[in-house]
Design an enzyme around this catalytic site. Structure first.
Site, PDB file in Angstrom:
ATOM      1  N   ASN A   1     -17.810   6.269 -11.062  1.00 53.18           N
ATOM      2  CA  ASN A   1     -17.609   7.723 -11.181  1.00 53.18           C
ATOM      3  C   ASN A   1     -17.576   8.042 -12.670  1.00 53.18           C
ATOM      4  OD1 ASN A   1     -16.744  10.355 -11.186  1.00 53.18           O
ATOM      5  ND2 ASN A   1     -14.688   9.915 -10.364  1.00 53.18           N
TER       6      ASN A   1
ATOM      7  N   LYS B   1     -17.553  10.818 -14.090  1.00 49.33           N
ATOM      8  CA  LYS B   1     -16.834  12.060 -14.399  1.00 49.33           C
ATOM      9  C   LYS B   1     -17.671  12.901 -15.380  1.00 49.33           C
ATOM     10  CE  LYS B   1     -12.608   9.699 -13.252  1.00 49.33           C
ATOM     11  NZ  LYS B   1     -11.157   9.591 -13.357  1.00 49.33           N
TER      12      LYS B   1
ATOM     13  N   HIS C   1     -11.997  14.366  -4.877  1.00 49.21           N
ATOM     14  CA  HIS C   1     -11.381  13.593  -5.957  1.00 49.21           C
ATOM     15  C   HIS C   1     -10.098  14.293  -6.405  1.00 49.21           C
ATOM     16  CE1 HIS C   1     -10.650  11.724  -9.819  1.00 49.21           C
ATOM     17  NE2 HIS C   1     -11.379  10.708  -9.373  1.00 49.21           N
TER      18      HIS C   1
ATOM     19  N   GLU D   1      -8.936  14.883  -9.204  1.00 46.67           N
ATOM     20  CA  GLU D   1      -9.126  15.849 -10.296  1.00 46.67           C
ATOM     21  C   GLU D   1      -9.639  17.187  -9.751  1.00 46.67           C
ATOM     22  OE1 GLU D   1     -11.480  13.225 -12.766  1.00 46.67           O
ATOM     23  OE2 GLU D   1      -9.687  11.982 -12.996  1.00 46.67           O
TER      24      GLU D   1
ATOM     25  N   GLU E   1      -7.195   6.357  -3.883  1.00 44.37           N
ATOM     26  CA  GLU E   1      -6.982   6.437  -5.327  1.00 44.37           C
ATOM     27  C   GLU E   1      -5.599   7.009  -5.606  1.00 44.37           C
ATOM     28  OE1 GLU E   1     -10.993   6.497  -7.530  1.00 44.37           O
ATOM     29  OE2 GLU E   1     -10.458   8.568  -7.134  1.00 44.37           O
TER      30      GLU E   1
ATOM     31  N   GLY F   1      -7.026   6.643 -14.554  1.00 50.09           N
ATOM     32  CA  GLY F   1      -7.176   6.892 -15.983  1.00 50.09           C
ATOM     33  C   GLY F   1      -5.925   6.597 -16.793  1.00 50.09           C
TER      34      GLY F   1
ATOM     35  N   SER G   1      -7.884   2.751 -12.392  1.00 46.61           N
ATOM     36  CA  SER G   1      -7.802   1.731 -13.445  1.00 46.61           C
ATOM     37  C   SER G   1      -8.254   0.355 -12.986  1.00 46.61           C
ATOM     38  CB  SER G   1      -6.385   1.679 -14.040  1.00 46.61           C
ATOM     39  OG  SER G   1      -6.044   2.940 -14.597  1.00 46.61           O
TER      40      SER G   1
HETATM   41  P1  PGA Z   1     -10.317   5.250 -13.514  1.00 49.43           P
HETATM   42  O1  PGA Z   1     -10.804   6.424 -12.534  1.00 49.43           O
HETATM   43  O2  PGA Z   1     -11.002   3.989 -13.057  1.00 49.43           O
HETATM   44  O3  PGA Z   1     -10.703   5.670 -14.873  1.00 49.43           O
HETATM   45  O4  PGA Z   1      -8.822   5.139 -13.320  1.00 49.43           O
HETATM   46  C1  PGA Z   1     -11.029   6.200 -11.178  1.00 49.43           C
HETATM   47  C2  PGA Z   1     -11.417   7.483 -10.490  1.00 49.43           C
HETATM   48  O5  PGA Z   1     -10.868   8.541 -10.843  1.00 49.43           O
HETATM   49  O6  PGA Z   1     -12.288   7.495  -9.608  1.00 49.43           O
END
Ligand code: PGA
Length: 249
Positions: free
Chosen positions: A9, A11, A95, A97, A167, A173, A212
């Protein structure tokens, strides 16, 4: 036997130049990834460019969202047919976000999900609890509620046509990964919840972990019985790291 899926992803990251380098790097090492399917989900504006970089390499393409409507006056949205035309196999939906920063509700996520399935795009349905929810002991209720929004409207068989990504929001993140045991416990809960409605669907649905995941912790996470892959944010932006996760499968 469920196949492992490692999906990147990206983003809102990248440029025309950097995505070219990233795709060249991924393609150069792809032959060493033998136990996992790989997919990338670039920003929408780069979907067609990335598709041309993919060429006939075995890399799936996914979008980061999909509209709940077919076409028309929906400024800023992406029609399912457009995503199909661009070559998308997957669409990330719900997601955290999108849910927390842009106010997407369980209902809207369920409608996006329905449109994806109806259009032949495989949803990667994201669910997961915040830190506050985990600390107050309601993780299972939260992921249940997020799943039920889809199951109650689309039926359990629709879940058989999607990929689930668990997640935990507190791990995204932040560099703070769920431990393999923490992640496995929630994955097992999700699978048992689905099995109560359909053993078939529960057996076949891929449940990815996201938050992460990186080259150093992937092997241990991916060795858990109910973790069928990863949705990778930060570590998917470097070809070597992304490939290392694929190789860890
Ligand atoms: P990250 O993001 O691996 O940077 O923690 C994962 C995601 O939001 O899909």
């Amino acid at each position: 036997m469920r196949r492992t899926l490692i999906a990147g992803n990206w983003k809102m990251n990248g440029s025309l130049e950097s995505i070219g380098e990233l795709m060249d790097g991924i393609k150069a090492g792809l032959a060493e990834v033998t136990n996992a399917d790989m997919a990338v989900c670039p920003p929408a504006i780069y979907l067609m460019k990335v598709k041309s970089h993919i060429g006939d390499a075995a890399i799936g393409l996914g979008s980061q969202n999909i509209c709940d409507q077919e076409s028309g006056a929906f400024t800023g949205e992406l029609a399912p047919a457009m995503l199909k035309e661009a070559g998308c196999k997957y669409a990330i939906i719900g997601h955290s976000e999108r849910r927390s920063l842009y106010g997407e509700s369980d209902d809207l996520v369920a409608r996006r999900f329905a449109m994806a399935v109806a259009s032949g795009v495989t949803p990667i349905l994201c669910i997961g609890e915040t830190l506050e929810e985990r600390e107050s002991g309601v993780t299972e209720q939260v992921v249940s509620r997020q799943l039920d929004a889809v199951i109650d409207t689309q039926g359990i068989d629709a879940i058989g046509q999607c990929v689930i990504a668990y997640e935990p929001v507190w791990a995204i993140g932040t560099g703070k990964t769920a431990s393999p045991e923490q992640a496995q416990a929630v994955h097992a809960f999700i699978r048992s919840k689905l099995a109560a409605l359909s053993v078939d669907v529960a057996d076949k649905v891929q449940i990815l972990y996201g938050g992460s995941m990186n080259a150093a912790n992937a092997a241990e996470l991916l060795s858990q019985p109910d973790i069928d892959g990863g949705l990778i944010g930060g570590a998917s932006l470097k070809a070597a790291d992304f490939l290392a996760i694929g190789k860890a499968a």
